[in-house]
Write a protein that holds these residues in place. Structure first.
Motif, PDB file in Angstrom:
ATOM      1  N   ASN A   1     -85.262  -7.939 -75.794  1.00  0.00           N
ATOM      2  CA  ASN A   1     -85.119  -6.499 -75.544  1.00  0.00           C
ATOM      3  C   ASN A   1     -84.223  -5.851 -76.601  1.00  0.00           C
ATOM      4  N   ILE A   2     -83.117  -6.497 -76.910  1.00  0.00           N
ATOM      5  CA  ILE A   2     -82.201  -5.971 -77.926  1.00  0.00           C
ATOM      6  C   ILE A   2     -82.870  -6.009 -79.297  1.00  0.00           C
ATOM      7  N   LYS A   3     -83.610  -7.068 -79.564  1.00  0.00           N
ATOM      8  CA  LYS A   3     -84.326  -7.188 -80.842  1.00  0.00           C
ATOM      9  C   LYS A   3     -85.373  -6.080 -80.958  1.00  0.00           C
ATOM     10  N   GLY A   4     -86.050  -5.775 -79.846  1.00  0.00           N
ATOM     11  CA  GLY A   4     -87.021  -4.680 -79.847  1.00  0.00           C
ATOM     12  C   GLY A   4     -86.355  -3.348 -80.147  1.00  0.00           C
ATOM     13  N   LEU A   5     -85.173  -3.112 -79.557  1.00  0.00           N
ATOM     14  CA  LEU A   5     -84.422  -1.890 -79.827  1.00  0.00           C
ATOM     15  C   LEU A   5     -84.008  -1.824 -81.296  1.00  0.00           C
ATOM     16  N   ALA A   6     -83.588  -2.968 -81.861  1.00  0.00           N
ATOM     17  CA  ALA A   6     -83.215  -3.009 -83.281  1.00  0.00           C
ATOM     18  C   ALA A   6     -84.394  -2.635 -84.169  1.00  0.00           C
ATOM     19  N   ASN A   7     -85.576  -3.118 -83.842  1.00  0.00           N
ATOM     20  CA  ASN A   7     -86.769  -2.789 -84.624  1.00  0.00           C
ATOM     21  C   ASN A   7     -87.104  -1.298 -84.537  1.00  0.00           C
ATOM     22  N   ILE A   8     -86.964  -0.742 -83.340  1.00  0.00           N
ATOM     23  CA  ILE A   8     -87.219   0.692 -83.156  1.00  0.00           C
ATOM     24  C   ILE A   8     -86.227   1.509 -83.982  1.00  0.00           C
ATOM     25  N   LEU A   9     -84.939   1.148 -83.909  1.00  0.00           N
ATOM     26  CA  LEU A   9     -83.921   1.874 -84.670  1.00  0.00           C
ATOM     27  C   LEU A   9     -84.205   1.792 -86.171  1.00  0.00           C
ATOM     28  N   LYS A  10     -84.627   0.631 -86.640  1.00  0.00           N
ATOM     29  CA  LYS A  10     -84.943   0.485 -88.066  1.00  0.00           C
ATOM     30  C   LYS A  10     -86.106   1.389 -88.453  1.00  0.00           C
ATOM     31  N   ARG A  11     -87.151   1.411 -87.627  1.00  0.00           N
ATOM     32  CA  ARG A  11     -88.314   2.265 -87.928  1.00  0.00           C
ATOM     33  C   ARG A  11     -87.923   3.742 -87.930  1.00  0.00           C
ATOM     34  N   LYS A  12     -86.963   4.116 -87.090  1.00  0.00           N
ATOM     35  CA  LYS A  12     -86.510   5.509 -87.020  1.00  0.00           C
ATOM     36  C   LYS A  12     -85.402   5.795 -88.030  1.00  0.00           C
TER      37      LYS A  12
END
Length: 119
Positions: free
Chosen positions: A67-78
């Protein structure tokens, strides 16, 4: 589905929270402060005792890292960087510009354990 909800929340928040500071309290005791700058946020843990109580109340699950890794990926894309710190050290960093063996997520495990350990 969950990732889409998180992504839309991050996208909306990052548009409106360009700069400023928010302080959050629990039972009138400081809990966290969040400082926003264009493209980044620093979340500082203010009250160790309340953070420890809050951590103990969070259900433990095996997919927490994903879940945290998914959030990190979203933040990177944004194109957004989030740092979580205590009053002295960086504990977690995720998103834009983070380089780690885990990708867009840097976790200081020993510092987190020390922080959450009862004194």
């Amino acid at each position: 589905m969950k990732e889409q909800l998180i992504e839309s929340a991050v996208a909306g928040a990052s548009r409106y929270l360009l700069s400023g500071k928010i302080r959050v309290s629990l039972d009138r005791n400081p809990l966290v402060s969040i400082e926003f700058n264009t493209g980044s946020a620093i979340l500082t843990l203010e009250d160790r005792h309340n953070i420890q109580k809050l951590y103990r109340a969070i259900p433990k699950s095996g997919d927490r890292f994903s879940n945290i890794k998914g959030l990190a990926n979203i933040l990177k894309r944004k194109n957004y960087l989030l740092q979580i710190r205590d009053d002295k050290d960086l504990l977690i960093e995720l998103g834009k510009g983070v380089h780690s063996i885990t990708g867009d997520l840097k976790v200081k495990v020993l510092k987190i354990r020390r922080y959450l350990k009862d004194e």
